[in-house]
Design a protein around this motif. Sequence first.
Motif, PDB file in Angstrom:
ATOM      1  N   VAL A  79       0.997  -1.224  -0.070  1.00  0.00           N
ATOM      2  CA  VAL A  79       0.049  -0.226   0.157  1.00  0.00           C
ATOM      3  C   VAL A  79       0.909   1.133   0.007  1.00  0.00           C
ATOM      4  N   ALA A  80       0.534   2.310  -1.039  1.00  0.00           N
ATOM      5  CA  ALA A  80       1.376   3.153  -0.946  1.00  0.00           C
ATOM      6  C   ALA A  80       0.769   4.509  -0.849  1.00  0.00           C
ATOM      7  N   GLU A  81       1.260   5.647  -0.883  1.00  0.00           N
ATOM      8  CA  GLU A  81       0.644   7.079  -0.501  1.00  0.00           C
ATOM      9  C   GLU A  81      -0.532   7.311  -1.706  1.00  0.00           C
ATOM     10  N   ASN A  82      -0.272   6.906  -2.699  1.00  0.00           N
ATOM     11  CA  ASN A  82      -1.228   7.167  -4.066  1.00  0.00           C
ATOM     12  C   ASN A  82      -1.573   5.824  -4.691  1.00  0.00           C
ATOM     13  N   GLY A  83      -1.689   4.770  -3.931  1.00  0.00           N
ATOM     14  CA  GLY A  83      -2.369   3.651  -4.166  1.00  0.00           C
ATOM     15  C   GLY A  83      -1.508   2.395  -3.983  1.00  0.00           C
ATOM     16  N   PHE A  84      -1.125   1.630  -4.861  1.00  0.00           N
ATOM     17  CA  PHE A  84      -0.327   0.552  -4.535  1.00  0.00           C
ATOM     18  C   PHE A  84       1.219   0.648  -5.370  1.00  0.00           C
ATOM     19  N   ALA A  85       2.099  -0.096  -4.816  1.00  0.00           N
ATOM     20  CA  ALA A  85       3.582  -0.206  -5.348  1.00  0.00           C
ATOM     21  C   ALA A  85       4.138  -1.437  -5.105  1.00  0.00           C
ATOM     22  N   GLY A  86       5.147  -1.793  -5.885  1.00  0.00           N
ATOM     23  CA  GLY A  86       5.884  -3.036  -5.869  1.00  0.00           C
ATOM     24  C   GLY A  86       6.977  -2.970  -4.754  1.00  0.00           C
ATOM     25  N   ALA A  87       7.070  -1.824  -4.068  1.00  0.00           N
ATOM     26  CA  ALA A  87       8.172  -1.845  -3.034  1.00  0.00           C
ATOM     27  C   ALA A  87       7.775  -0.792  -2.068  1.00  0.00           C
ATOM     28  N   PRO A  88       8.081  -1.022  -0.795  1.00  0.00           N
ATOM     29  CA  PRO A  88       7.872   0.008   0.024  1.00  0.00           C
ATOM     30  C   PRO A  88       8.522   1.292   0.032  1.00  0.00           C
ATOM     31  N   ALA A  89       8.044   2.502   0.226  1.00  0.00           N
ATOM     32  CA  ALA A  89       8.704   3.743   0.135  1.00  0.00           C
ATOM     33  C   ALA A  89       9.774   3.834   1.153  1.00  0.00           C
ATOM     34  N   ALA A  90      10.995   4.598   1.260  1.00  0.00           N
ATOM     35  CA  ALA A  90      11.887   4.756   2.180  1.00  0.00           C
ATOM     36  C   ALA A  90      11.285   5.169   3.444  1.00  0.00           C
ATOM     37  N   THR A  91      10.268   6.262   3.266  1.00  0.00           N
ATOM     38  CA  THR A  91       9.660   6.751   4.426  1.00  0.00           C
ATOM     39  C   THR A  91       8.808   5.508   5.273  1.00  0.00           C
ATOM     40  N   GLN A  92       8.234   4.728   4.367  1.00  0.00           N
ATOM     41  CA  GLN A  92       7.574   3.663   5.091  1.00  0.00           C
ATOM     42  C   GLN A  92       8.429   2.629   5.854  1.00  0.00           C
ATOM     43  N   ILE A  93       9.620   2.383   5.224  1.00  0.00           N
ATOM     44  CA  ILE A  93      10.545   1.406   5.957  1.00  0.00           C
ATOM     45  C   ILE A  93      11.359   2.351   7.269  1.00  0.00           C
ATOM     46  N   ASP A  94      11.373   3.464   6.933  1.00  0.00           N
ATOM     47  CA  ASP A  94      11.827   4.547   8.098  1.00  0.00           C
ATOM     48  C   ASP A  94      10.904   4.299   9.179  1.00  0.00           C
ATOM     49  N   GLU A  95       9.729   4.321   9.001  1.00  0.00           N
ATOM     50  CA  GLU A  95       8.765   4.351  10.046  1.00  0.00           C
ATOM     51  C   GLU A  95       8.675   2.896  10.744  1.00  0.00           C
ATOM     52  N   ALA A  96       8.604   1.759   9.954  1.00  0.00           N
ATOM     53  CA  ALA A  96       8.583   0.580  10.238  1.00  0.00           C
ATOM     54  C   ALA A  96       9.682   0.172  11.152  1.00  0.00           C
ATOM     55  N   LEU A  97      10.881   0.534  10.830  1.00  0.00           N
ATOM     56  CA  LEU A  97      11.936   0.269  11.474  1.00  0.00           C
ATOM     57  C   LEU A  97      12.039   0.928  12.698  1.00  0.00           C
ATOM     58  N   ARG A  98      11.676   2.246  12.849  1.00  0.00           N
ATOM     59  CA  ARG A  98      11.590   2.986  14.106  1.00  0.00           C
ATOM     60  C   ARG A  98      10.809   2.313  14.936  1.00  0.00           C
ATOM     61  N   ASP A  99       9.546   1.991  14.556  1.00  0.00           N
ATOM     62  CA  ASP A  99       8.612   1.130  15.567  1.00  0.00           C
ATOM     63  C   ASP A  99       9.059  -0.063  15.857  1.00  0.00           C
ATOM     64  N   ARG A 100       9.816  -0.709  15.120  1.00  0.00           N
ATOM     65  CA  ARG A 100      10.557  -1.976  15.344  1.00  0.00           C
ATOM     66  C   ARG A 100      11.633  -1.731  16.451  1.00  0.00           C
ATOM     67  N   MET A 101      12.280  -0.916  16.346  1.00  0.00           N
ATOM     68  CA  MET A 101      13.337  -0.547  17.306  1.00  0.00           C
ATOM     69  C   MET A 101      12.993  -0.145  18.559  1.00  0.00           C
ATOM     70  N   GLN A 102      11.497   0.631  18.619  1.00  0.00           N
ATOM     71  CA  GLN A 102      10.991   0.884  19.997  1.00  0.00           C
ATOM     72  C   GLN A 102      10.211  -0.273  20.576  1.00  0.00           C
ATOM     73  N   GLY A 103      10.000  -1.507  19.864  1.00  0.00           N
ATOM     74  CA  GLY A 103       9.519  -2.513  20.287  1.00  0.00           C
ATOM     75  C   GLY A 103       7.871  -2.683  19.869  1.00  0.00           C
ATOM     76  N   GLY A 104       7.544  -1.967  19.305  1.00  0.00           N
ATOM     77  CA  GLY A 104       5.932  -1.832  18.868  1.00  0.00           C
ATOM     78  C   GLY A 104       5.715  -2.472  17.442  1.00  0.00           C
ATOM     79  N   GLU A 105       4.494  -2.578  17.026  1.00  0.00           N
ATOM     80  CA  GLU A 105       4.096  -2.764  15.810  1.00  0.00           C
ATOM     81  C   GLU A 105       2.910  -1.612  15.390  1.00  0.00           C
ATOM     82  N   SER A 106       3.058  -0.748  14.660  1.00  0.00           N
ATOM     83  CA  SER A 106       1.952   0.235  14.290  1.00  0.00           C
ATOM     84  C   SER A 106       1.121  -0.511  13.280  1.00  0.00           C
ATOM     85  N   ASP A 107       0.160   0.120  12.923  1.00  0.00           N
ATOM     86  CA  ASP A 107      -0.880  -0.322  11.922  1.00  0.00           C
ATOM     87  C   ASP A 107      -0.128   0.125  10.616  1.00  0.00           C
ATOM     88  N   ARG A 108       0.110  -0.755   9.486  1.00  0.00           N
ATOM     89  CA  ARG A 108       0.745  -0.433   8.454  1.00  0.00           C
ATOM     90  C   ARG A 108      -0.137  -0.758   7.395  1.00  0.00           C
TER      91      ARG A 108
END
Length: 108
Positions: A79-108
């Motif tokens: 799921v991307a900002e403007n529909g769908f994409a074949g890979a996550p955006a750097a900002t999505q990966i950044d957010e997911a990594l930050r969440d993982r490093m803080q020990g949680g799992e946000s809704d993605r």
Amino acid sequence: MKVELLHIAGCPNTGIAEANARAALDALGLGAVPVELVTIGTEAEAANTGFGGSPTILVDGIDLFPTTLVHSLACRVYVAENGFAGAPAATQIDEALRDRMQGGESDR
């Protein structure tokens, strides 16, 4: 931290996912963490690695973007900002990594 990018041979989104993962890691000050490319070639490998389609980004063996997809040799859509994409955006990966490093799992 171990970062693996699982993909099938010839996946057109592998390079994009690798570049976006690298950018996100660098932005978090994790430039020394390599992004290991892992080619998935069989259905058995897909089932045994947590492969959710190509490309899949694992951090310490866990899918950064959990999915309920059947683990098989297939493409993956994010799921991307403007529909769908074949890979996550750097900002999505950044957010997911930050969440993982803080020990949680946000809704993605």
